[in-house]
Scaffold this motif. Sequence first.
Motif, PDB file in Angstrom:
ATOM      1  N   ALA A 202       0.808  -1.220   0.000  1.00 29.00           N
ATOM      2  CA  ALA A 202       0.000   0.000   0.000  1.00 29.00           C
ATOM      3  C   ALA A 202       0.842   1.272   0.000  1.00 29.00           C
ATOM      4  CB  ALA A 202      -0.941  -0.007   1.214  1.00 29.00           C
ATOM      5  N   ASN A 203       1.952   1.274   0.721  1.00 31.43           N
ATOM      6  CA  ASN A 203       2.806   2.464   0.817  1.00 31.43           C
ATOM      7  C   ASN A 203       4.072   2.337  -0.032  1.00 31.43           C
ATOM      8  OD1 ASN A 203       1.056   3.746   2.582  1.00 31.43           O
ATOM      9  ND2 ASN A 203       2.006   2.833   4.387  1.00 31.43           N
ATOM     10  N   HIS A 204       3.946   1.643  -1.133  1.00 29.37           N
ATOM     11  CA  HIS A 204       5.082   1.446  -2.032  1.00 29.37           C
ATOM     12  C   HIS A 204       5.704   2.767  -2.471  1.00 29.37           C
ATOM     13  CE1 HIS A 204       7.214   0.748  -5.777  1.00 29.37           C
ATOM     14  NE2 HIS A 204       6.279   1.404  -6.439  1.00 29.37           N
ATOM     15  N   SER A 205       4.888   3.770  -2.711  1.00 27.62           N
ATOM     16  CA  SER A 205       5.394   5.058  -3.213  1.00 27.62           C
ATOM     17  C   SER A 205       5.900   5.966  -2.103  1.00 27.62           C
ATOM     18  CB  SER A 205       4.287   5.778  -3.986  1.00 27.62           C
ATOM     19  OG  SER A 205       3.138   5.973  -3.170  1.00 27.62           O
ATOM     20  N   PHE A 206       6.001   5.451  -0.890  1.00 31.32           N
ATOM     21  CA  PHE A 206       6.416   6.278   0.240  1.00 31.32           C
ATOM     22  C   PHE A 206       7.687   5.747   0.902  1.00 31.32           C
ATOM     23  CE2 PHE A 206       1.803   6.704  -0.153  1.00 31.32           C
ATOM     24  CZ  PHE A 206       1.693   8.068  -0.331  1.00 31.32           C
ATOM     25  N   MET A 207       8.569   5.144   0.121  1.00 25.70           N
ATOM     26  CA  MET A 207       9.861   4.709   0.655  1.00 25.70           C
ATOM     27  C   MET A 207      10.971   5.165  -0.288  1.00 25.70           C
ATOM     28  SD  MET A 207       9.452   0.560   0.228  1.00 25.70           S
ATOM     29  CE  MET A 207      11.133   0.289   0.758  1.00 25.70           C
ATOM     30  N   PRO A 208      11.268   6.464  -0.264  1.00 25.32           N
ATOM     31  CA  PRO A 208      12.281   7.018  -1.176  1.00 25.32           C
ATOM     32  C   PRO A 208      13.706   6.680  -0.742  1.00 25.32           C
ATOM     33  CG  PRO A 208      11.488   8.729   0.286  1.00 25.32           C
ATOM     34  CD  PRO A 208      10.665   7.501   0.587  1.00 25.32           C
ATOM     35  N   ILE A 209      14.634   6.998  -1.627  1.00 24.86           N
ATOM     36  CA  ILE A 209      16.071   6.810  -1.397  1.00 24.86           C
ATOM     37  C   ILE A 209      16.751   8.154  -1.605  1.00 24.86           C
ATOM     38  CG2 ILE A 209      18.161   5.625  -2.167  1.00 24.86           C
ATOM     39  CD1 ILE A 209      16.199   3.473  -3.353  1.00 24.86           C
ATOM     40  N   LYS A 210      17.571   8.560  -0.650  1.00 22.73           N
ATOM     41  CA  LYS A 210      18.281   9.831  -0.758  1.00 22.73           C
ATOM     42  C   LYS A 210      19.761   9.601  -0.490  1.00 22.73           C
ATOM     43  CE  LYS A 210      18.457  14.563   1.077  1.00 22.73           C
ATOM     44  NZ  LYS A 210      17.887  15.517   2.065  1.00 22.73           N
ATOM     45  N   LEU A 211      20.587   9.927  -1.486  1.00 28.12           N
ATOM     46  CA  LEU A 211      22.035   9.782  -1.374  1.00 28.12           C
ATOM     47  C   LEU A 211      22.688  11.155  -1.376  1.00 28.12           C
ATOM     48  CD1 LEU A 211      21.259   6.864  -2.425  1.00 28.12           C
ATOM     49  CD2 LEU A 211      23.492   6.851  -3.526  1.00 28.12           C
ATOM     50  N   GLU A 212      23.677  11.318  -0.522  1.00 27.72           N
ATOM     51  CA  GLU A 212      24.467  12.537  -0.504  1.00 27.72           C
ATOM     52  C   GLU A 212      25.914  12.181  -0.865  1.00 27.72           C
ATOM     53  OE1 GLU A 212      24.145  15.028   2.900  1.00 27.72           O
ATOM     54  OE2 GLU A 212      21.995  14.652   3.168  1.00 27.72           O
ATOM     55  N   SER A 213      26.395  12.740  -1.961  1.00 26.85           N
ATOM     56  CA  SER A 213      27.770  12.521  -2.403  1.00 26.85           C
ATOM     57  C   SER A 213      28.637  13.662  -1.890  1.00 26.85           C
ATOM     58  CB  SER A 213      27.821  12.449  -3.936  1.00 26.85           C
ATOM     59  OG  SER A 213      29.143  12.337  -4.391  1.00 26.85           O
ATOM     60  N   VAL A 214      29.644  13.319  -1.101  1.00 25.26           N
ATOM     61  CA  VAL A 214      30.463  14.333  -0.427  1.00 25.26           C
ATOM     62  C   VAL A 214      31.941  14.001  -0.606  1.00 25.26           C
ATOM     63  CG1 VAL A 214      28.669  14.786   1.298  1.00 25.26           C
ATOM     64  CG2 VAL A 214      30.429  13.057   1.756  1.00 25.26           C
ATOM     65  N   PRO A 215      32.847  14.950  -0.344  1.00 27.83           N
ATOM     66  CA  PRO A 215      34.286  14.641  -0.360  1.00 27.83           C
ATOM     67  C   PRO A 215      34.643  13.613   0.709  1.00 27.83           C
ATOM     68  CG  PRO A 215      33.904  17.013  -0.457  1.00 27.83           C
ATOM     69  CD  PRO A 215      32.576  16.387  -0.160  1.00 27.83           C
ATOM     70  N   MET A 216      35.744  12.945   0.513  1.00 24.21           N
ATOM     71  CA  MET A 216      36.156  11.887   1.436  1.00 24.21           C
ATOM     72  C   MET A 216      36.344  12.413   2.856  1.00 24.21           C
ATOM     73  SD  MET A 216      36.810   8.763   2.067  1.00 24.21           S
ATOM     74  CE  MET A 216      36.962   7.967   0.465  1.00 24.21           C
ATOM     75  N   LYS A 217      36.915  13.609   2.996  1.00 23.87           N
ATOM     76  CA  LYS A 217      37.131  14.165   4.329  1.00 23.87           C
ATOM     77  C   LYS A 217      35.805  14.390   5.041  1.00 23.87           C
ATOM     78  CE  LYS A 217      39.429  17.969   6.752  1.00 23.87           C
ATOM     79  NZ  LYS A 217      40.246  19.206   6.609  1.00 23.87           N
ATOM     80  N   THR A 218      34.803  14.904   4.329  1.00 19.85           N
ATOM     81  CA  THR A 218      33.482  15.107   4.914  1.00 19.85           C
ATOM     82  C   THR A 218      32.851  13.778   5.291  1.00 19.85           C
ATOM     83  OG1 THR A 218      33.203  17.101   3.568  1.00 19.85           O
ATOM     84  CG2 THR A 218      31.220  16.159   4.552  1.00 19.85           C
ATOM     85  N   PHE A 219      33.063  12.757   4.459  1.00 19.92           N
ATOM     86  CA  PHE A 219      32.518  11.431   4.757  1.00 19.92           C
ATOM     87  C   PHE A 219      33.135  10.855   6.024  1.00 19.92           C
ATOM     88  CE2 PHE A 219      33.051   6.807   4.328  1.00 19.92           C
ATOM     89  CZ  PHE A 219      31.717   6.421   4.333  1.00 19.92           C
ATOM     90  N   ILE A 220      34.438  10.997   6.182  1.00 17.00           N
ATOM     91  CA  ILE A 220      35.104  10.483   7.386  1.00 17.00           C
ATOM     92  C   ILE A 220      34.587  11.196   8.637  1.00 17.00           C
ATOM     93  CG2 ILE A 220      37.330  10.288   8.563  1.00 17.00           C
ATOM     94  CD1 ILE A 220      38.620   9.910   5.824  1.00 17.00           C
ATOM     95  N   ASN A 221      34.402  12.502   8.546  1.00 13.70           N
ATOM     96  CA  ASN A 221      33.841  13.234   9.680  1.00 13.70           C
ATOM     97  C   ASN A 221      32.423  12.761  10.005  1.00 13.70           C
ATOM     98  OD1 ASN A 221      36.184  14.778   9.875  1.00 13.70           O
ATOM     99  ND2 ASN A 221      35.372  16.420   8.566  1.00 13.70           N
ATOM    100  N   TRP A 222      31.645  12.483   8.973  1.00 13.55           N
ATOM    101  CA  TRP A 222      30.278  12.006   9.203  1.00 13.55           C
ATOM    102  C   TRP A 222      30.292  10.637   9.871  1.00 13.55           C
ATOM    103  CZ3 TRP A 222      27.866   7.686   6.940  1.00 13.55           C
ATOM    104  CH2 TRP A 222      26.499   7.589   7.183  1.00 13.55           C
ATOM    105  N   VAL A 223      31.220   9.768   9.460  1.00 11.74           N
ATOM    106  CA  VAL A 223      31.318   8.438  10.064  1.00 11.74           C
ATOM    107  C   VAL A 223      31.689   8.555  11.538  1.00 11.74           C
ATOM    108  CG1 VAL A 223      32.642   6.294  10.088  1.00 11.74           C
ATOM    109  CG2 VAL A 223      31.855   7.252   7.908  1.00 11.74           C
ATOM    110  N   GLU A 224      32.630   9.430  11.858  1.00  5.54           N
ATOM    111  CA  GLU A 224      33.051   9.580  13.259  1.00  5.54           C
ATOM    112  C   GLU A 224      31.926  10.121  14.123  1.00  5.54           C
ATOM    113  OE1 GLU A 224      36.395  12.148  12.928  1.00  5.54           O
ATOM    114  OE2 GLU A 224      37.799  10.540  12.355  1.00  5.54           O
ATOM    115  N   LEU A 225      31.097  10.988  13.580  1.00  4.43           N
ATOM    116  CA  LEU A 225      29.972  11.522  14.344  1.00  4.43           C
ATOM    117  C   LEU A 225      28.830  10.528  14.461  1.00  4.43           C
ATOM    118  CD1 LEU A 225      29.823  15.171  12.956  1.00  4.43           C
ATOM    119  CD2 LEU A 225      30.690  14.440  15.180  1.00  4.43           C
ATOM    120  N   SER A 226      28.712   9.617  13.490  1.00  2.00           N
ATOM    121  CA  SER A 226      27.587   8.684  13.470  1.00  2.00           C
ATOM    122  C   SER A 226      27.834   7.444  14.309  1.00  2.00           C
ATOM    123  CB  SER A 226      27.287   8.274  12.021  1.00  2.00           C
ATOM    124  OG  SER A 226      26.970   9.403  11.224  1.00  2.00           O
TER     125      SER A 226
END
Length: 227
Positions: A202-226
Amino acid sequence: MPTWSMLYMQDSASPMMEELSYFHDFTMIIISMITMLVGLNMLFMYKYKMSNRFLVQNQTTEILWTILPVFILLMIASPSLKALYLLDDPFSPSITIKATGHQWYWAYEYSDFPDLEFTSYMIPEVDLTENSNRLLETDNSVVIPFNTPIRMITTGGDVIHSWTVPSLGVKADAVPGRLNQMMFSIKRPGVFYGQCSEICGANHSFMPIKLESVPMKTFINWVELSE
C-alpha cells in the motif's frame, strides 16, 4: 513546475549512467533512421503506384533487406555489450553498504564501519521545509564519498523491494533471503534521489532513497559523528 527537459533521463552522475544515456541516444538515432526509411519507401510506392513486386520479387532488394538488418543489429550490439559489462564490472569496492527493504522504509548498514547502521523514513509532507522535494526527502540520508568504488548489497526484510537511483543507472531487487549486489561510483558531489521500483504494498510510493555525495574528508567526519 514541469519543463520539457523532464521528459528526458536525469543528468548522469556515474560512468554507468553516461554509458546508458549514450546507448539510448545511439539507438534512438538508428530507430529514427529506420522509421524515416520505411516511411519514405511507403510514400514512394504510393506516389508512383508501384506494386509489391519491387520489394518481394526483386533479388537485389531481397538481399539488401536481409543484409541491412544484420549490420544494424551488429551496430547496436557493440555499445550494448559494453554497457552490460560496466553494469556488472567486478572492481574492488572501497565501501560496502547493505540496504534492506522493509514495509515501508529502508535500513542501511555500513559493513566496513562497526555499529554504523540506521533507518531511512520518508519525511511527511507537513514537515517539509522550503525547496524540499515531496515524496523524496528522508530523515536519514545515505552518505557516500564521490570518486570512490561502492558496493551496494540489497535484500528484503518482508516482501520484494527494489533499490533504484536513476541518475546513477543502478537498480537491484531486494529479495527476502537473497543478497543482490551492484557496483557504482559517483563522479560528482550532490544529492541524488531514488525510489522503490517494485510494487511492494500500500505504501510502495512512500519509501524514497536519498544519497548525498560528499568529499572523502566530509565522509570520514560524518562516520566519526555517526558511530
